[in-house]
Motif scaffolding. Structure first.
Motif, mmCIF file in Angstrom:
data_model
loop_
_atom_site.group_PDB
_atom_site.id
_atom_site.type_symbol
_atom_site.label_atom_id
_atom_site.label_comp_id
_atom_site.label_asym_id
_atom_site.label_seq_id
_atom_site.Cartn_x
_atom_site.Cartn_y
_atom_site.Cartn_z
ATOM 1 N N GLU A 17 0.850 -1.199 0.000
ATOM 2 C CA GLU A 17 0.000 0.000 0.000
ATOM 3 C C GLU A 17 0.883 1.244 0.000
ATOM 4 O OE1 GLU A 17 -2.561 2.339 -0.582
ATOM 5 O OE2 GLU A 17 -3.651 0.497 -0.065
ATOM 6 N N THR A 19 0.515 5.889 -0.309
ATOM 7 C CA THR A 19 -0.178 7.145 -0.572
ATOM 8 C C THR A 19 0.882 8.132 -1.011
ATOM 9 O OG1 THR A 19 -1.900 6.710 1.080
ATOM 10 C CG2 THR A 19 -1.575 9.003 0.390
ATOM 11 N N SER A 28 -3.759 6.900 -3.544
ATOM 12 C CA SER A 28 -3.400 5.711 -2.777
ATOM 13 C C SER A 28 -3.733 4.480 -3.608
ATOM 14 C CB SER A 28 -4.172 5.651 -1.454
ATOM 15 O OG SER A 28 -3.880 6.772 -0.635
ATOM 16 N N SER A 30 -5.225 1.971 -2.578
ATOM 17 C CA SER A 30 -6.586 1.578 -2.201
ATOM 18 C C SER A 30 -7.657 2.321 -2.990
ATOM 19 C CB SER A 30 -6.803 1.782 -0.699
ATOM 20 O OG SER A 30 -6.554 3.123 -0.331
ATOM 21 N N ASP A 31 -7.289 3.454 -3.598
ATOM 22 C CA ASP A 31 -8.242 4.192 -4.441
ATOM 23 C C ASP A 31 -8.689 3.361 -5.642
ATOM 24 O OD1 ASP A 31 -7.905 6.386 -2.776
ATOM 25 O OD2 ASP A 31 -6.437 7.359 -4.086
#
Length: 213
Positions: A17, A19, A28, A30-31
């Protein structure tokens, strides 16, 4: 000489992960949940081989998008450098860079993905490409030398092959292209191996059979 430990991500494990600032704002990993991602690094802005690669990715961005895949570039340069380089590519080569480029001045993302490799380059990210699935799992990765450009068409091919394998639970042979026959998973038991020849596949031997989709 001080030894330097390089950490590499692992196939079929969650992609690291991050950002980070990009040319499209803060992003990020996760986006991108629910989408495939091709994350690729280049040694530096305003370098000739990288310019050809970024132009090739940009001209095929729509093809990746049709496969539910987003592109994400990276180098150890600032956002302002990325913006200037993208504008230069558009001005000189007529290609608009429509995907975000990560500014990784701290080298945090590059280190997480094993892009900083002593012997190849201590201060720049090597040419690395990662294919991440909609669940955030790393499915493929390739590292290239500083001197040689990648084939963007090959990453499109691999993405299509991965999606085909996931959908149909099959494998794909060397240089498989959409529409080609696929490989049926081999039997897991002696009884299954004995029965394979009569199951209607394109049978060569118990461990090697193909079929059309």
């Amino acid at each position: 000489m001080t030894d330097v430990t390089v950490t590499f991500p692992q196939l079929n494990q969650p992609a690291p992960e991050f950002t980070a600032k990009t040319t499209h704002g803060v992003k990020s990993l996760s986006d991108y949940k629910g989408k495939w991602v091709v994350l690729f690094s280049h040694p530096a802005d305003f370098t000739p081989v990288c310019t050809t690669e970024f132009s090739a990715f940009a001209t095929r961005q729509e093809q990746f998008a049709e496969l539910n895949c987003e592109l994400l570039g990276l180098s150890i340069d600032s956002v302002h450098s990325h913006i200037a380089w993208a504008r230069n590519i558009e001005q000189n080569f007529g290609v608009k860079i429509g995907f975000p480029i990560i500014a990784d001045l701290s080298m945090e993302v590059a280190h997480k993905y094993g892009m900083i490799q002593p012997g190849a380059s201590d201060t720049s990210a090597v040419r690395a490409t990662f294919i991440i699935d909609p669940e955030g799992v790393l499915r493929a990765m390739v590292y290239y030398p500083m001197s040689n450009g990648r084939s963007v068409d090959e990453f499109l091919r691999v993405l299509k092959a991965l999606q085909t394998s996931d959908t149909h639970k099959v494998a794909t042979p060397e240089n498989w292209q959409p529409g080609d026959d696929v490989i049926v998973p081999p039997p897991a038991t002696m009884d299954e191996a004995a029965a394979r020849e009569g199951q209607g596949y394109q049978y060569t031997d118990w461990y090697f059979s193909k079929k059309s989709l």
